[in-house]
Design a protein around this motif. Structure first.
Motif, PDB file in Angstrom:
ATOM      1  N   THR A 194      -4.859 -32.903 -10.074  1.00  0.00           N
ATOM      2  CA  THR A 194      -4.623 -34.168  -9.355  1.00  0.00           C
ATOM      3  C   THR A 194      -3.169 -34.339  -8.939  1.00  0.00           C
ATOM      4  O   THR A 194      -2.791 -35.430  -8.500  1.00  0.00           O
ATOM      5  N   LEU A 195      -2.363 -33.291  -9.038  1.00  0.00           N
ATOM      6  CA  LEU A 195      -0.933 -33.427  -8.756  1.00  0.00           C
ATOM      7  C   LEU A 195      -0.688 -33.947  -7.349  1.00  0.00           C
ATOM      8  O   LEU A 195       0.125 -34.859  -7.136  1.00  0.00           O
ATOM      9  N   HIS A 196      -1.382 -33.380  -6.350  1.00  0.00           N
ATOM     10  CA  HIS A 196      -1.145 -33.821  -4.972  1.00  0.00           C
ATOM     11  C   HIS A 196      -1.542 -35.278  -4.770  1.00  0.00           C
ATOM     12  O   HIS A 196      -0.912 -35.998  -3.997  1.00  0.00           O
ATOM     13  N   LEU A 197      -2.560 -35.718  -5.486  1.00  0.00           N
ATOM     14  CA  LEU A 197      -3.001 -37.108  -5.373  1.00  0.00           C
ATOM     15  C   LEU A 197      -2.026 -38.054  -6.076  1.00  0.00           C
ATOM     16  O   LEU A 197      -1.741 -39.151  -5.581  1.00  0.00           O
ATOM     17  N   ASP A 198      -1.518 -37.629  -7.223  1.00  0.00           N
ATOM     18  CA  ASP A 198      -0.553 -38.445  -7.944  1.00  0.00           C
ATOM     19  C   ASP A 198       0.751 -38.574  -7.168  1.00  0.00           C
ATOM     20  O   ASP A 198       1.395 -39.631  -7.178  1.00  0.00           O
ATOM     21  N   LEU A 199       1.147 -37.486  -6.496  1.00  0.00           N
ATOM     22  CA  LEU A 199       2.330 -37.549  -5.642  1.00  0.00           C
ATOM     23  C   LEU A 199       2.098 -38.498  -4.470  1.00  0.00           C
ATOM     24  O   LEU A 199       2.987 -39.262  -4.079  1.00  0.00           O
ATOM     25  N   ALA A 200       0.889 -38.463  -3.910  1.00  0.00           N
ATOM     26  CA  ALA A 200       0.575 -39.318  -2.769  1.00  0.00           C
ATOM     27  C   ALA A 200       0.734 -40.784  -3.112  1.00  0.00           C
ATOM     28  O   ALA A 200       1.156 -41.596  -2.270  1.00  0.00           O
ATOM     29  N   LYS A 201       0.421 -41.148  -4.350  1.00  0.00           N
ATOM     30  CA  LYS A 201       0.541 -42.547  -4.754  1.00  0.00           C
ATOM     31  C   LYS A 201       1.986 -43.028  -4.740  1.00  0.00           C
ATOM     32  O   LYS A 201       2.244 -44.234  -4.693  1.00  0.00           O
ATOM     33  N   MET A 202       2.942 -42.086  -4.786  1.00  0.00           N
ATOM     34  CA  MET A 202       4.359 -42.445  -4.750  1.00  0.00           C
ATOM     35  C   MET A 202       4.941 -42.340  -3.345  1.00  0.00           C
ATOM     36  O   MET A 202       6.149 -42.425  -3.161  1.00  0.00           O
ATOM     37  N   GLY A 203       4.080 -42.123  -2.352  1.00  0.00           N
ATOM     38  CA  GLY A 203       4.554 -42.041  -0.973  1.00  0.00           C
ATOM     39  C   GLY A 203       4.828 -40.645  -0.481  1.00  0.00           C
ATOM     40  O   GLY A 203       5.421 -40.474   0.593  1.00  0.00           O
ATOM     41  N   VAL A 204       4.409 -39.625  -1.238  1.00  0.00           N
ATOM     42  CA  VAL A 204       4.600 -38.239  -0.802  1.00  0.00           C
ATOM     43  C   VAL A 204       3.453 -37.903   0.144  1.00  0.00           C
ATOM     44  O   VAL A 204       2.398 -37.412  -0.270  1.00  0.00           O
ATOM     45  N   VAL A 205       3.661 -38.171   1.415  1.00  0.00           N
ATOM     46  CA  VAL A 205       2.586 -38.128   2.409  1.00  0.00           C
ATOM     47  C   VAL A 205       2.453 -36.782   3.094  1.00  0.00           C
ATOM     48  O   VAL A 205       1.506 -36.558   3.857  1.00  0.00           O
ATOM     49  N   TRP A 206       3.411 -35.877   2.853  1.00  0.00           N
ATOM     50  CA  TRP A 206       3.360 -34.551   3.487  1.00  0.00           C
ATOM     51  C   TRP A 206       3.704 -33.521   2.428  1.00  0.00           C
ATOM     52  O   TRP A 206       4.810 -33.531   1.864  1.00  0.00           O
ATOM     53  N   GLN A 207       2.734 -32.645   2.114  1.00  0.00           N
ATOM     54  CA  GLN A 207       2.924 -31.650   1.063  1.00  0.00           C
ATOM     55  C   GLN A 207       2.616 -30.272   1.632  1.00  0.00           C
ATOM     56  O   GLN A 207       1.633 -30.092   2.348  1.00  0.00           O
ATOM     57  N   VAL A 208       3.464 -29.295   1.268  1.00  0.00           N
ATOM     58  CA  VAL A 208       3.378 -27.990   1.907  1.00  0.00           C
ATOM     59  C   VAL A 208       3.466 -26.863   0.885  1.00  0.00           C
ATOM     60  O   VAL A 208       4.211 -26.949  -0.088  1.00  0.00           O
ATOM     61  N   GLN A 209       2.657 -25.828   1.109  1.00  0.00           N
ATOM     62  CA  GLN A 209       2.806 -24.554   0.412  1.00  0.00           C
ATOM     63  C   GLN A 209       3.445 -23.616   1.443  1.00  0.00           C
ATOM     64  O   GLN A 209       2.753 -23.066   2.307  1.00  0.00           O
ATOM     65  N   PRO A 210       4.758 -23.426   1.393  1.00  0.00           N
ATOM     66  CA  PRO A 210       5.455 -22.734   2.487  1.00  0.00           C
ATOM     67  C   PRO A 210       5.130 -21.258   2.637  1.00  0.00           C
ATOM     68  O   PRO A 210       5.189 -20.719   3.740  1.00  0.00           O
ATOM     69  N   ILE A 211       4.778 -20.582   1.525  1.00  0.00           N
ATOM     70  CA  ILE A 211       4.771 -19.118   1.574  1.00  0.00           C
ATOM     71  C   ILE A 211       3.372 -18.512   1.490  1.00  0.00           C
ATOM     72  O   ILE A 211       3.239 -17.339   1.174  1.00  0.00           O
ATOM     73  N   TRP A 212       2.324 -19.292   1.792  1.00  0.00           N
ATOM     74  CA  TRP A 212       0.976 -18.715   1.748  1.00  0.00           C
ATOM     75  C   TRP A 212       0.888 -17.488   2.637  1.00  0.00           C
ATOM     76  O   TRP A 212       0.216 -16.504   2.298  1.00  0.00           O
ATOM     77  N   ALA A 213       1.526 -17.509   3.793  1.00  0.00           N
ATOM     78  CA  ALA A 213       1.409 -16.398   4.733  1.00  0.00           C
ATOM     79  C   ALA A 213       2.023 -15.114   4.188  1.00  0.00           C
ATOM     80  O   ALA A 213       1.813 -14.043   4.766  1.00  0.00           O
ATOM     81  N   LEU A 214       2.764 -15.192   3.109  1.00  0.00           N
ATOM     82  CA  LEU A 214       3.191 -13.978   2.410  1.00  0.00           C
ATOM     83  C   LEU A 214       2.257 -13.698   1.241  1.00  0.00           C
ATOM     84  O   LEU A 214       1.543 -12.703   1.214  1.00  0.00           O
ATOM     85  N   GLN A 215       2.243 -14.580   0.276  1.00  0.00           N
ATOM     86  CA  GLN A 215       1.470 -14.352  -0.944  1.00  0.00           C
ATOM     87  C   GLN A 215      -0.036 -14.322  -0.668  1.00  0.00           C
ATOM     88  O   GLN A 215      -0.736 -13.378  -1.042  1.00  0.00           O
ATOM     89  N   GLY A 216      -0.537 -15.354  -0.005  1.00  0.00           N
ATOM     90  CA  GLY A 216      -1.974 -15.446   0.222  1.00  0.00           C
ATOM     91  C   GLY A 216      -2.495 -14.423   1.205  1.00  0.00           C
ATOM     92  O   GLY A 216      -3.482 -13.724   0.941  1.00  0.00           O
ATOM     93  N   LEU A 217      -1.848 -14.325   2.352  1.00  0.00           N
ATOM     94  CA  LEU A 217      -2.318 -13.405   3.392  1.00  0.00           C
ATOM     95  C   LEU A 217      -2.169 -11.951   2.950  1.00  0.00           C
ATOM     96  O   LEU A 217      -3.031 -11.105   3.241  1.00  0.00           O
TER      97      LEU A 217
END
Length: 524
Positions: A437-460
């Motif tokens: 629930t980390l992304h949801l808990d952050l959203a409650k504090m106004g963190v409206v934009w969350q990014v995983q910057p390096i998926w195109a390296l690690q994930g891809l």
């Protein structure tokens, strides 16, 4: 070339009209929260005599701004990831509202000399990547529109209709040099169609990765100058483009200069009369000793403290209370002011030398806290639209303290957050339920934009490695089973070259048909 034949009254009237238009834009709901250190008259005088408004960037920025405001209203968040590949961006349209263009990813895939994220690539690298992706979005938008209009209104209800114009958020790194370099970069981003860029407070040319040293940041004043430069360039262009103020101060170990008194509280000095770190390391190197061990030994012997800690170490409890009381009378007391206050409130001599711990590159050691990050974020907030504290080795109580601290000053502040690819959340004390629930808990504090910057390296890379192994071992049989079969059997079919509605086959034919005078749409 003939001189312009325009009356002075006409010139002045045009100028005053420009000023009025700028002031109207600045008072709009989109920009009313911004505070400039310059006037509309100044910006009007810096503009061209003809209208060169950046329509695409402004439209995408307003779109993103509205998305983020809606998330803030609902306590939700945008979850996106980084890529430099237009084909991937076309698939993100089905799940993401925005696309992140990372400088680190560009440094691996978009330059002549790839390398680690040292921000040493040309300043126009990321803007060019943004332009490439934006043009691909326009093409997908065009070919989808034309394909849909080949069908009747009733038929269109069953066709795919994705929003391919997801706003692009891009990495402006440190601004790439002085004011003019940062201006050129900002302009290139706007011309490319970006919706938002972020600028950080890291020191140019001081990123290290394997020597056991932390980040180096610039003084608060230099950080604010970077942001002012981008804001000025956006204003000169009349752009609505968003500015994301990123602060990398968390877990930083050095600061490049002590020119700004706002930083003095956190600068570290030696409280023991030892030789300088530079001299110590030079001697260790001459003797063939391990420099990391030598550095650690020096730090252990130097009694490293901030000046306030140095005062506390030699003062009585009452003396230290008196010292702090006087220091807090000033918003940001300089080291000189702190020394004077200590001399009046503390009997013992306070030895403190922030020159001795300086690195070979001249950096000062410092000890930032959450309070430090809040102060920088609050100072930067009037210049930008969103705040991002790079707390990507997250400590939950620090995250809460930061976001709540900024919102005490700016209650409606919007925030961003970035995730790394190697952080051990369990080891850091996060339970599986908390991570879920980390992304949801952050959203409650106004963190409206969350990014995983390096998926195109690690994930891809992981996906490509798995496919490569399967293909090498099984050939076409494995491909038919794992890729071709599932892709062709999906409804709708997975996007690919064989899917004419996606690859642009209908759009290409539409050009031929139009030239031949044929109709390319169906009547509703």
């Amino acid at each position: 070339m003939p001189q312009l034949n325009i009356s002075l009254d006409e010139e002045q009237a045009k100028f005053e009209a420009d000023v009025a238009a700028i002031e109207k834009q600045w008072s709009s709901p989109r920009q009313a929260h911004l505070k400039r250190p310059y006037s509309a008259h100044t910006i009007a005088a810096l503009r061209n005599s003809i209208d060169v408004a950046p329509t695409a960037s402004s439209q995408q920025a307003i779109k993103l701004w509205n998305q983020l405001q809606e998330h803030n209203k609902n306590g939700t968040t945008e979850l996106t990831f980084g890529t430099t590949e237009p084909t991937i961006v076309s698939q993100m349209a089905k799940h993401q509202q925005s696309v992140y263009v990372s400088g680190a990813l560009c440094g691996f895939s978009e330059v002549d000399a790839p390398g680690m994220d040292a921000c040493d690539y040309p300043w126009d690298t990321v803007p060019k990547t943004v332009a490439k992706i934006f043009k691909s979005q326009l093409w997908h938008d065009q070919r989808q529109r034309q394909f849909r209009l080949r069908h009747t209104k009733a038929q269109r209800a069953t066709l795919e209709n994705w929003d391919y114009m997801a706003p692009l958020v891009a990495d402006g790194d440190m601004g790439f040099g002085n004011v003019t370099s940062t201006m050129k970069m900002a302009k290139a981003f706007v011309d490319a169609g970006v919706a938002m860029i972020h600028l950080d407070d890291l020191a140019i040319g001081m990123k290290k990765f394997t020597v056991g040293q932390g980040r180096t940041v610039v003084p608060t004043s230099e950080y604010l100058d970077r942001l002012r430069t981008v804001r000025m360039q956006f204003d000169v262009m009349g752009a609505e483009t968003l500015l994301l103020c990123r602060c990398d101060t968390d877990h930083s170990e050095f600061i490049s200069s002590v020119v700004d008194p706002r930083d003095h509280e956190y600068v570290v000095g030696a409280t023991k009369r030892v030789e300088s770190l530079q001299d110590h390391l030079a001697q260790a190197q001459a003797q063939g000793k391990d420099l990391k061990a030598a550095r650690a030994a020096w730090k252990a012997n130097a009694g490293l403290k901030t000046f306030d800690e140095a005062v506390q170490a030699v003062a009585s409890e009452d003396e230290f209370k008196a010292y702090l009381s006087e220091v807090r009378r000033e918003a940001f007391a300089s080291l000189t002011a702190r020394r004077e206050i200590a001399s009046k409130t503390v009997q013992a001599d306070v030895f403190f030398d922030w020159e001795r711990p300086r690195s070979a590159m001249g950096q000062y050691m410092w000890k930032p806290s959450v309070k430090t990050i809040i102060e920088r974020a609050v100072a930067a907030a009037p210049l930008g639209d969103v705040t991002w504290a790079r707390m990507d080795a997250p400590v939950w109580k620090d995250i809460v303290e930061f976001h709540e601290g900024v919102r005490k000053v700016y209650p409606d502040r919007l925030f961003a957050f970035g995730y790394t690819g190697d952080y051990d959340y369990g080891k850091a004390g996060f339970s599986p339920a908390q991570v879920k629930t980390l992304h949801l808990d952050l959203a409650k504090m106004g963190v409206v934009w969350q990014v995983q910057p390096i998926w195109a390296l690690q994930g891809l890379n992981m996906v490509a490695e798995d496919f490569g192994k399967m293909w090498a071992e099984e050939g076409i049989a494995g491909y038919v089973r794992d890729v071709q079969g599932p892709a062709l059997s999906r409804k709708p079919m997975t996007d690919g070259f064989e899917k004419l509605s996606w690859c642009g086959g209908y759009l290409a034919d539409a050009f031929f048909e139009t030239i031949a005078g044929e109709e390319i749409t169906e009547k509703a």
